[in-house]
Design a protein around this motif. Structure first.
Motif, PDB file in Angstrom:
ATOM      1  N   GLU A 215      -5.914  -5.993   1.095  1.00  0.00           N
ATOM      2  CA  GLU A 215      -6.795  -5.944   2.282  1.00  0.00           C
ATOM      3  C   GLU A 215      -7.934  -6.946   2.106  1.00  0.00           C
ATOM      4  O   GLU A 215      -8.048  -7.905   2.871  1.00  0.00           O
ATOM      5  CB  GLU A 215      -7.340  -4.522   2.488  1.00  0.00           C
ATOM      6  CG  GLU A 215      -6.269  -3.532   2.948  1.00  0.00           C
ATOM      7  CD  GLU A 215      -6.769  -2.094   3.053  1.00  0.00           C
ATOM      8  OE1 GLU A 215      -7.588  -1.671   2.226  1.00  0.00           O
ATOM      9  OE2 GLU A 215      -6.326  -1.366   3.974  1.00  0.00           O
TER      10      GLU A 215
ATOM     11  N   ARG B 183      -8.735  -1.812  -0.184  1.00  0.00           N
ATOM     12  CA  ARG B 183      -8.041  -2.261  -1.389  1.00  0.00           C
ATOM     13  C   ARG B 183      -8.262  -3.760  -1.594  1.00  0.00           C
ATOM     14  O   ARG B 183      -8.143  -4.550  -0.656  1.00  0.00           O
ATOM     15  CB  ARG B 183      -6.539  -2.017  -1.237  1.00  0.00           C
ATOM     16  CG  ARG B 183      -6.182  -0.651  -0.701  1.00  0.00           C
ATOM     17  CD  ARG B 183      -6.428   0.444  -1.718  1.00  0.00           C
ATOM     18  NE  ARG B 183      -5.893   1.724  -1.233  1.00  0.00           N
ATOM     19  CZ  ARG B 183      -5.561   2.727  -2.019  1.00  0.00           C
ATOM     20  NH1 ARG B 183      -5.708   2.616  -3.324  1.00  0.00           N
ATOM     21  NH2 ARG B 183      -5.097   3.855  -1.516  1.00  0.00           N
TER      22      ARG B 183
ATOM     23  N   ASP C 223      -0.331  -4.790   3.254  1.00  0.00           N
ATOM     24  CA  ASP C 223      -0.661  -3.504   3.857  1.00  0.00           C
ATOM     25  C   ASP C 223       0.145  -3.479   5.150  1.00  0.00           C
ATOM     26  O   ASP C 223      -0.237  -4.111   6.126  1.00  0.00           O
ATOM     27  CB  ASP C 223      -2.177  -3.411   4.129  1.00  0.00           C
ATOM     28  CG  ASP C 223      -2.546  -2.056   4.721  1.00  0.00           C
ATOM     29  OD1 ASP C 223      -3.759  -1.800   4.925  1.00  0.00           O
ATOM     30  OD2 ASP C 223      -1.619  -1.262   5.001  1.00  0.00           O
TER      31      ASP C 223
ATOM     32  N   HIS D  19      -3.848  -1.012  -6.973  1.00  0.00           N
ATOM     33  CA  HIS D  19      -4.410  -0.386  -5.763  1.00  0.00           C
ATOM     34  C   HIS D  19      -5.924  -0.192  -5.865  1.00  0.00           C
ATOM     35  O   HIS D  19      -6.481   0.672  -5.200  1.00  0.00           O
ATOM     36  CB  HIS D  19      -3.717   0.960  -5.507  1.00  0.00           C
ATOM     37  CG  HIS D  19      -2.234   0.845  -5.291  1.00  0.00           C
ATOM     38  ND1 HIS D  19      -1.671   0.314  -4.142  1.00  0.00           N
ATOM     39  CD2 HIS D  19      -1.201   1.137  -6.104  1.00  0.00           C
ATOM     40  CE1 HIS D  19      -0.359   0.322  -4.238  1.00  0.00           C
ATOM     41  NE2 HIS D  19      -0.037   0.807  -5.422  1.00  0.00           N
TER      42      HIS D  19
ATOM     43  N   ASP E 275      -2.091  -1.322   8.670  1.00  0.00           N
ATOM     44  CA  ASP E 275      -3.463  -0.882   8.389  1.00  0.00           C
ATOM     45  C   ASP E 275      -4.050  -0.201   9.627  1.00  0.00           C
ATOM     46  O   ASP E 275      -3.899  -0.683  10.740  1.00  0.00           O
ATOM     47  CB  ASP E 275      -4.315  -2.102   8.019  1.00  0.00           C
ATOM     48  CG  ASP E 275      -5.747  -1.692   7.739  1.00  0.00           C
ATOM     49  OD1 ASP E 275      -5.969  -1.001   6.724  1.00  0.00           O
ATOM     50  OD2 ASP E 275      -6.616  -1.998   8.561  1.00  0.00           O
TER      51      ASP E 275
ATOM     52  N   GLU F  67       0.839  -1.200   0.000  1.00  0.00           N
ATOM     53  CA  GLU F  67       0.000   0.000   0.000  1.00  0.00           C
ATOM     54  C   GLU F  67       0.873   1.250   0.000  1.00  0.00           C
ATOM     55  O   GLU F  67       0.500   2.285  -0.506  1.00  0.00           O
ATOM     56  CB  GLU F  67      -0.929   0.013   1.221  1.00  0.00           C
ATOM     57  CG  GLU F  67      -1.777   1.295   1.282  1.00  0.00           C
ATOM     58  CD  GLU F  67      -2.892   1.258   2.306  1.00  0.00           C
ATOM     59  OE1 GLU F  67      -2.609   1.464   3.499  1.00  0.00           O
ATOM     60  OE2 GLU F  67      -4.038   1.033   1.894  1.00  0.00           O
TER      61      GLU F  67
END
Ligand code: P6P
Length: 336
Positions: free
Chosen positions: A280, A276, A117, A311, A120, A93
């Protein structure tokens, strides 16, 4: 076969043969994530102190440049994965494009790509709320011996070989799957080892917790609005309880243990949702399905969505199977 209090290392070795590509590389990959998570955990758990200590200018007490924690986490995971010479590419990310990993003697022979990620929910750090790392692992699809391409990263979630998250909460846990169920390991910070504390994690088929940012209610699709009202009606098991931490990993983890549903729908502010797909939603969906849960965008199974961009964002509904089914029913009956 899992034995409570087994260490993560013992668990990986014992279960390595169950993984069809058991060349040991995936085990080494999970081990490298385990190490990076310990390093990040150390920084996350002293964030407040670092702010105080590092306030005198832009360096911290160790004389290192003070970095935002999500950049720090990103650097640590990339560094660890690169050093272990296991992956051929990383998408994060925190990085605009994917990173090709190729140590000089490797000649692009590594089989796996990792999408991550790194931290997060990092905006919660300043208010001491749990945050998490989410990772997704695929085998490359382009020929060995060549540099990775975007095609290696734009794979459907159903092609994942492993996925997991680290939740830096009241305790630090690593929860992951290689397609044979979901197991949770708790870090003993005193000795730096993870112990199998939550073997064979399962979403209860039903639950009474719904997690959504109701501040966006007026912007939600009609089906989501009607499902939220359904949750709030006083009938049978309802009204449900609303719990929303603002940290996907924490909300997901609680809902998997207690039963519940997490929703991040599309809205005018986020026309495709906020979360995402690749690093995610897909990994959390893999874990959810391996734990008898469900994950969709309201209409389509998350892991069936064909990615088009690194993304890209998708609406995300995930949790106890019967609750996701109900939310999807409201979405079907109120198509806009
Ligand atoms: P909002 C954190 O930024 C995150 O990606 C998830 O961890 C969390 O569930 C969500 O966004 C929170 O977003 O818009 O409700 O603050």
């Amino acid at each position: 076969m899992s034995k409570r209090n087994q260490t993560l290392g013992e668990f990986i070795i014992e279960n390595q043969t169950s993984f069809k590509y058991s060349s040991g590389e995936l085990s080494r990959l999970i081990n490298s994530i385990r190490l990076a998570a310990k390093v990040v955990n150390h920084e996350v758990n002293k964030a407040g102190l670092v702010d105080i200590i590092g306030a005198a200018g832009d360096t911290n007490i160790q004389g290192e440049d003070q970095q935002k924690l999500d950049v720090y986490a990103n650097d640590k995971f990339i560094q660890t994965l690169t050093k272990r010479n296991i992956v051929c590419g990383i998408a994060s990310e925190e990085e605009d494009d994917f990173i090709t990993i190729n140590s000089q003697d490797e000649n692009h022979q590594n089989k796996y790509v990792v999408l991550i990620d790194p931290l997060d929910g990092s905006s919660n750090i300043d208010v001491n709320v749990s945050v998490g790392t989410i990772f997704s692992i695929y085998r490359r699809v382009t020929p060995l011996g060549t540099p990775v391409t975007l095609e290696d990263f734009l794979q459907k979630g159903s092609a994942q070989v492993a996925a997991g998250y680290v939740v830096y909460g009241t305790s630090t846990m690593l929860v992951y799957t290689t397609g044979h169920g979901v197991n949770g390991f708790t870090l003993n910070p005193a000795i730096g080892s993870y112990y199998l504390s939550h073997p064979d994690m399962q979403f209860p088929e039903d639950g009474n917790i719904y997690s959504v940012n109701e501040g966006n209610y007026s912007d939600f699709p009609t089906g989501i609005k009607k499902y939220i009202k359904y949750c709030q009606e006083d009938e049978g098991e309802r009204p449900y309880t609303s719990r929303y931490i603002g940290s996907l990993v924490s909300d997901f983890h609680r809902n998997m243990i207690k039963g519940g549903i997490y929703m991040y729908p599309k809205s005018t502010k986020n026309p495709k949702g906020k979360l995402r797909l690749l690093y995610e939603c897909n990994p959390m969906a893999f874990i959810a399905e391996q734990a008898n849960g469900k994950a969709s965008d309201g209409f389509t199974r998350i892991m069936d969505i064909e990615p088009t961009e690194l993304h890209e964002r998708v609406p995300f509904i995930c949790g106890s199977k019967n609750m996701v089914d109900k939310a999807e029913e409201f979405m079907r009956n109120n198509k806009e």
